[in-house]
Design a protein around this motif. Structure first.
Motif, PDB file in Angstrom:
ATOM      1  N   ILE A 135      -4.515   8.713  -0.004  1.00  0.00           N
ATOM      2  CA  ILE A 135      -4.531   8.372   1.421  1.00  0.00           C
ATOM      3  C   ILE A 135      -3.985   6.959   1.609  1.00  0.00           C
ATOM      4  O   ILE A 135      -4.561   5.988   1.120  1.00  0.00           O
ATOM      5  CB  ILE A 135      -5.976   8.451   1.964  1.00  0.00           C
ATOM      6  N   ASP A 136      -2.866   6.864   2.319  1.00  0.00           N
ATOM      7  CA  ASP A 136      -2.252   5.560   2.591  1.00  0.00           C
ATOM      8  C   ASP A 136      -2.906   4.972   3.844  1.00  0.00           C
ATOM      9  O   ASP A 136      -2.826   5.540   4.922  1.00  0.00           O
ATOM     10  CB  ASP A 136      -0.742   5.741   2.801  1.00  0.00           C
ATOM     11  N   CYS A 137      -3.570   3.829   3.658  1.00  0.00           N
ATOM     12  CA  CYS A 137      -4.362   3.228   4.739  1.00  0.00           C
ATOM     13  C   CYS A 137      -3.515   2.213   5.503  1.00  0.00           C
ATOM     14  O   CYS A 137      -2.716   1.496   4.909  1.00  0.00           O
ATOM     15  CB  CYS A 137      -5.563   2.527   4.095  1.00  0.00           C
ATOM     16  N   ARG A 195       4.327   4.969  10.894  1.00  0.00           N
ATOM     17  CA  ARG A 195       4.422   5.738   9.661  1.00  0.00           C
ATOM     18  C   ARG A 195       5.655   5.305   8.874  1.00  0.00           C
ATOM     19  O   ARG A 195       6.700   5.009   9.432  1.00  0.00           O
ATOM     20  CB  ARG A 195       4.469   7.221   9.998  1.00  0.00           C
ATOM     21  N   ASN A 196       5.527   5.217   7.577  1.00  0.00           N
ATOM     22  CA  ASN A 196       6.730   5.025   6.765  1.00  0.00           C
ATOM     23  C   ASN A 196       6.646   5.574   5.348  1.00  0.00           C
ATOM     24  O   ASN A 196       7.589   5.456   4.593  1.00  0.00           O
ATOM     25  CB  ASN A 196       7.203   3.569   6.758  1.00  0.00           C
ATOM     26  N   LEU A 197       5.545   6.226   5.023  1.00  0.00           N
ATOM     27  CA  LEU A 197       5.454   6.870   3.713  1.00  0.00           C
ATOM     28  C   LEU A 197       6.557   7.931   3.571  1.00  0.00           C
ATOM     29  O   LEU A 197       7.167   8.069   2.512  1.00  0.00           O
ATOM     30  CB  LEU A 197       4.058   7.498   3.561  1.00  0.00           C
ATOM     31  N   THR A 255      -1.945   7.763   6.924  1.00  0.00           N
ATOM     32  CA  THR A 255      -2.859   7.582   8.070  1.00  0.00           C
ATOM     33  C   THR A 255      -2.444   6.394   8.934  1.00  0.00           C
ATOM     34  O   THR A 255      -3.179   5.985   9.816  1.00  0.00           O
ATOM     35  CB  THR A 255      -4.317   7.357   7.597  1.00  0.00           C
ATOM     36  N   ASP A 256      -1.269   5.852   8.658  1.00  0.00           N
ATOM     37  CA  ASP A 256      -0.810   4.707   9.459  1.00  0.00           C
ATOM     38  C   ASP A 256      -0.141   5.233  10.728  1.00  0.00           C
ATOM     39  O   ASP A 256       1.083   5.166  10.898  1.00  0.00           O
ATOM     40  CB  ASP A 256       0.154   3.849   8.632  1.00  0.00           C
ATOM     41  N   ILE A 257      -1.000   5.755  11.631  1.00  0.00           N
ATOM     42  CA  ILE A 257      -0.485   6.405  12.826  1.00  0.00           C
ATOM     43  C   ILE A 257       0.149   5.366  13.745  1.00  0.00           C
ATOM     44  O   ILE A 257      -0.426   4.328  14.018  1.00  0.00           O
ATOM     45  CB  ILE A 257      -1.622   7.156  13.555  1.00  0.00           C
ATOM     46  N   LYS A 303       0.831  -1.212   0.000  1.00  0.00           N
ATOM     47  CA  LYS A 303       0.000   0.000   0.000  1.00  0.00           C
ATOM     48  C   LYS A 303       0.860   1.253   0.000  1.00  0.00           C
ATOM     49  O   LYS A 303       0.652   2.172  -0.800  1.00  0.00           O
ATOM     50  CB  LYS A 303      -0.889   0.055   1.269  1.00  0.00           C
ATOM     51  N   THR A 304       1.813   1.285   0.913  1.00  0.00           N
ATOM     52  CA  THR A 304       2.616   2.491   1.070  1.00  0.00           C
ATOM     53  C   THR A 304       3.477   2.710  -0.171  1.00  0.00           C
ATOM     54  O   THR A 304       3.577   3.833  -0.690  1.00  0.00           O
ATOM     55  CB  THR A 304       3.482   2.371   2.337  1.00  0.00           C
ATOM     56  N   THR A 305       4.056   1.633  -0.683  1.00  0.00           N
ATOM     57  CA  THR A 305       4.861   1.721  -1.904  1.00  0.00           C
ATOM     58  C   THR A 305       3.997   2.223  -3.068  1.00  0.00           C
ATOM     59  O   THR A 305       4.417   3.075  -3.855  1.00  0.00           O
ATOM     60  CB  THR A 305       5.426   0.322  -2.251  1.00  0.00           C
TER      61      THR A 305
HETATM   62 MG    MG Z   1       2.136   0.771   4.893  1.00  0.00          MG
END
Ligand code: MG
Ligand code: ADP
Lengths: 265, 224
Positions: A118-120, A44-46, A39-41, A16-18
């Motif tokens: 939006i990264d979920c 986080r890694n985006l 939004t990966d509180i 997802k993030t990639t």
């Molecule tokens: Mg991710």
């Protein structure tokens, strides 16, 4: 008024993030104004994949809790003027922001950007609800593994219940080279058969994705990588172009498959 | 009143007895005459094989307790057993329940992983049941699509219900209380249109080509 697209999967680690980083980069390459929202509180890694972690001062929870304005959290990309990132908080958890607050933030961003991606986070709980709250469109990422497809199906079921979100589109990530060449298309067909949603694109499994992410330079910047072509094609489809799936594959593979179909070996 | 019409009439048939019970008198009168009649037959029923009794009560409504009482009275004669009690009258609730059980509900959707659908009566699903999804009905389950998840027919206990699917690749099938997991029932996997049923000989779920379903309904009709 821009468009907000949530990128989900159910299962963690499928890309997802990639995908968020690379679609965002590919859209920015086309001169679109893009804002990425992590939004990966708590995980986080985006920002790391984008190579922006050193620039973070405020994060999304700071906005929700009123410590800063939304505009103060926007981090400018190293390469593109038109690409920004709203980072997640690293020290908090998913409950430190509500779906209503998320929606307000996304709505505000839509005024200034063409695309809000939006990264979920993984899962179907609060983090998912937050990520979906402000979205108009949705993308579901899966890999060609049963467990990932099963979770994607679960997520699609939940997304179909969200009235404000358009029906989800699918990205199949980490398709392996030999799959594409020898009967790999069948595998894609099988996945589509079960999930029964539109295919937005496929991305090959490519070591360069990982090394590029480690360097903080999304693979989409590299025009010669096969994964990069996959992401760029996805971006073009989001912009409304019709790009055939075949163009992802090498000609050699395409012709040998055609021959097989025609019964010539 | 010597020539009063009898409240209980006993008729002999070649496969058992029929008891015709008057539906105009009071229930108490009826019960006392029933007891009298049966015991009055003395040792008449005491020899020979078990005799099946069909009770016809006409336009009289019987509660569950009434039915049990009548059954008990008849059963107290050793050689008799009650095959069925037939009444022309249903309560509103029973009628409603019957209507529900008889009705066919059509759904157009994909039942995805984590989703469950439960229907009273028969269900016709136009769409797939995906792995991790579940479709349940008190009646028959018809899937016009691929069945890859779990299906449960006859869910309140009817073993005569069936599961039909265009593509039968379930992870689990259940009919009434009989369970079958996929490896037990998957055929070559290439056939289309199959149905699953409880084989009354083995008490296990079997799968057959849908074309043979009519034969089964003929057989069960003959049995009645
Ligand atoms: Mg991710
Ligand atoms: N197409 C790809 N080829 C190779 N590795 C990939 C690809 N997509 C993702 N990855 C790798 O998979 C891992 C998980 O990806 P990530 O985007 O963090 O997943 P998620 O956000 O869904 O948890 C990362 O190490 C990433 O570099």
């Amino acid at each position: 008024m821009g468009e907000a697209i949530v990128i989900t999967s159910g299962k963690g680690g499928v890309g997802k993030t990639t995908t968020t980083a690379n679609i965002g980069t590919a859209l920015a390459l086309q001169n679109k104004k893009v804002c990425l929202v992590d939004t990966d509180i708590g995980l986080r890694n985006l920002d790391v994949i984008m190579g922006l972690e050193n620039r973070i001062i405020y994060d999304i929870v700071d906005v929700a809790e009123g410590r800063c304005k939304l505009s103060q959290t926007l981090i400018k990309d190293k390469r593109f003027e038109c690409l920004k990132l709203v980072p997640a908080a690293q020290s908090k958890d998913k409950t430190s922001i509500t779906p209503e607050q998320m929606k307000d933030i996304v709505d505000e961003l839509k005024r200034d950007f063409d695309y809000v991606l939006i990264d979920c986070p993984a899962g179907i709980e609060q983090g998912f609800k937050n990520a979906v709250a402000g979205a108009d469109q949705s993308i579901v990422v899966t890999t060609p593994e049963n467990s990932a497809v099963r979770d994607a199906d679960r997520i699609i079921g939940l997304l179909e219940k969200e009235e404000s979100v358009a029906s989800p589109k699918l990205i199949i990530n980490r398709i392996r080279n030999h799959m594409m060449k020898s009967g790999g298309m069948l595998e894609i067909d099988e996945i589509l058969d079960v999930l029964a949603i539109d295919l937005l694109g496929v991305v090959v499994d490519d070591e360069e994705v990982i090394s590029a992410s480690n360097k903080g330079e999304p693979i989409a910047l590299n025009p010669s990588s096969r994964a990069s072509i996959g992401y760029r094609n996805i971006a073009r489809r989001i912009l409304g172009e019709s790009v055939p799936l075949m163009s992802l594959d090498e000609n050699k593979g395409f012709f040998s498959r055609m021959k097989k179909l025609l019964g010539m070996r | 009143m010597a020539n009063k019409l009898p409240l209980v009439t006993i008729k002999g048939k070649k496969d058992g007895l029929i008891l015709l019970l008057n539906d105009r008198c009071s229930y108490e009168e009826l019960i006392s005459e029933l007891k009298e009649k049966l015991s009055g037959q003395g040792s008449y029923f005491h020899e020979g094989p078990l005799i099946s009794v069909k009770v016809e009560v006409g336009n009289r409504y019987l509660t569950k307790e009434d039915r049990e009482e009548i059954q008990d009275i008849i059963r107290s004669e050793k050689q008799l057993f009650v095959a069925e009690i037939v009444s022309n009258v249903l309560s509103k609730d029973e009628a409603e329940e019957l209507r529900k059980q008889e009705q066919l509900t059509t759904l157009r959707q994909i039942i995805r992983s984590g989703q469950e659908v439960m229907i009273e009566g028969d269900i016709l699903l136009i769409g797939d049941v995906n792995p991790g999804g579940k479709i349940m009905a008190t009646g028959n389950v018809y899937v016009l699509g691929a069945l890859r998840g779990i299906a449960h027919a006859g869910f309140k206990g009817r073993e005569d219900k069936v599961i039909v699917a265009s593509v039968m690749k379930p992870s689990q099938l259940m009919i009434a209380d009989v369970i079958s997991r996929s490896p037990d029932i998957i055929n070559d996997g290439n056939r289309v249109m199959e149905y699953a049923f409880v084989d009354q000989q083995t008490k296990q779920i079997s799968v057959e080509r849908l074309q043979t379903l009519f034969r089964r309904s003929l057989e069960s009709a003959e049995r009645l």
